[in-house]
Design a protein around this motif. Sequence first.
Motif, PDB file in Angstrom:
ATOM      1  N   ALA A  66       0.823  -1.211   0.000  1.00 47.70           N
ATOM      2  CA  ALA A  66       0.000   0.000   0.000  1.00 47.70           C
ATOM      3  C   ALA A  66       0.861   1.267   0.000  1.00 47.70           C
ATOM      4  CB  ALA A  66      -0.955   0.000   1.193  1.00 47.70           C
ATOM      5  N   GLY A  67       1.954   1.228  -0.762  1.00 45.68           N
ATOM      6  CA  GLY A  67       2.810   2.400  -0.876  1.00 45.68           C
ATOM      7  C   GLY A  67       3.791   2.575   0.275  1.00 45.68           C
ATOM      8  N   LEU A  68       3.877   1.598   1.188  1.00 41.07           N
ATOM      9  CA  LEU A  68       4.782   1.682   2.334  1.00 41.07           C
ATOM     10  C   LEU A  68       5.873   0.626   2.214  1.00 41.07           C
ATOM     11  CD1 LEU A  68       2.083   1.986   5.151  1.00 41.07           C
ATOM     12  CD2 LEU A  68       3.349   3.851   4.057  1.00 41.07           C
ATOM     13  N   TYR A  69       7.046   0.928   2.770  1.00 42.28           N
ATOM     14  CA  TYR A  69       8.137  -0.041   2.819  1.00 42.28           C
ATOM     15  C   TYR A  69       7.925  -0.939   4.036  1.00 42.28           C
ATOM     16  CZ  TYR A  69      10.552   3.011  -0.468  1.00 42.28           C
ATOM     17  OH  TYR A  69      10.892   3.754  -1.568  1.00 42.28           O
ATOM     18  N   LEU A  70       8.051  -2.251   3.849  1.00 40.51           N
ATOM     19  CA  LEU A  70       7.919  -3.193   4.949  1.00 40.51           C
ATOM     20  C   LEU A  70       9.311  -3.599   5.413  1.00 40.51           C
ATOM     21  CD1 LEU A  70       5.059  -5.483   3.575  1.00 40.51           C
ATOM     22  CD2 LEU A  70       4.893  -3.542   5.137  1.00 40.51           C
ATOM     23  N   VAL A  71       9.541  -3.494   6.728  1.00 45.13           N
ATOM     24  CA  VAL A  71      10.856  -3.826   7.299  1.00 45.13           C
ATOM     25  C   VAL A  71      10.645  -4.805   8.433  1.00 45.13           C
ATOM     26  CG1 VAL A  71      11.881  -1.620   6.682  1.00 45.13           C
ATOM     27  CG2 VAL A  71      10.761  -1.849   8.881  1.00 45.13           C
ATOM     28  N   PRO A  72      11.690  -5.556   8.804  1.00 45.05           N
ATOM     29  CA  PRO A  72      11.542  -6.504   9.909  1.00 45.05           C
ATOM     30  C   PRO A  72      11.319  -5.775  11.242  1.00 45.05           C
ATOM     31  CG  PRO A  72      13.584  -6.905   8.683  1.00 45.05           C
ATOM     32  CD  PRO A  72      12.979  -5.643   8.164  1.00 45.05           C
ATOM     33  N   GLN A  73      10.561  -6.401  12.136  1.00 42.78           N
ATOM     34  CA  GLN A  73      10.310  -5.824  13.448  1.00 42.78           C
ATOM     35  C   GLN A  73      11.589  -5.921  14.271  1.00 42.78           C
ATOM     36  OE1 GLN A  73       7.002  -7.536  15.511  1.00 42.78           O
ATOM     37  NE2 GLN A  73       7.424  -6.447  17.394  1.00 42.78           N
ATOM     38  N   VAL A  74      12.001  -4.839  14.902  1.00 41.92           N
ATOM     39  CA  VAL A  74      13.240  -4.840  15.687  1.00 41.92           C
ATOM     40  C   VAL A  74      12.977  -4.682  17.178  1.00 41.92           C
ATOM     41  CG1 VAL A  74      14.695  -4.053  13.789  1.00 41.92           C
ATOM     42  CG2 VAL A  74      13.560  -2.385  15.271  1.00 41.92           C
ATOM     43  N   ILE A  75      11.775  -4.309  17.566  1.00 48.28           N
ATOM     44  CA  ILE A  75      11.430  -4.148  18.979  1.00 48.28           C
ATOM     45  C   ILE A  75      10.316  -5.130  19.295  1.00 48.28           C
ATOM     46  CG2 ILE A  75      10.529  -2.586  20.739  1.00 48.28           C
ATOM     47  CD1 ILE A  75      11.698  -0.286  19.151  1.00 48.28           C
ATOM     48  N   GLU A  76      10.513  -5.890  20.365  1.00 50.36           N
ATOM     49  CA  GLU A  76       9.483  -6.869  20.742  1.00 50.36           C
ATOM     50  C   GLU A  76       8.612  -6.341  21.837  1.00 50.36           C
ATOM     51  OE1 GLU A  76      10.886 -10.840  21.227  1.00 50.36           O
ATOM     52  OE2 GLU A  76      12.556 -10.443  19.894  1.00 50.36           O
TER      53      GLU A  76
END
Length: 95
Positions: free
Chosen positions: A85-95
């Motif tokens: 949806a026009g956004l960059y997806l990055v891995p989650q770094v904070i749990e």
Amino acid sequence: MSLSLDEVRHIARLARIELADGEAQSTLDKLNDIFGLIEQMQAVDTDGVEPMSHPQDVAQRLRDDVATETDQREAFQAVAPQTEAGLYLVPQVIE
């Protein structure tokens, strides 16, 4: 208005400032100089003088707010590993 040495000592005591005798006299001279400057500034006739928003009466040249580059989001996101949806997806770094 001028202060006396006793008034300077009283003000220093109220402000919890320790002043030696030499410092009290020096402070008295400095404060009286400041009050003298204030009296000089108050003596100036300012009737009819409009207040200014800036000390220099200049106008700033502004350009029109117009987009000068074309939208290249699709091209930039084409090389990204994951988008949605026009956004960059990055891995989650904070749990």
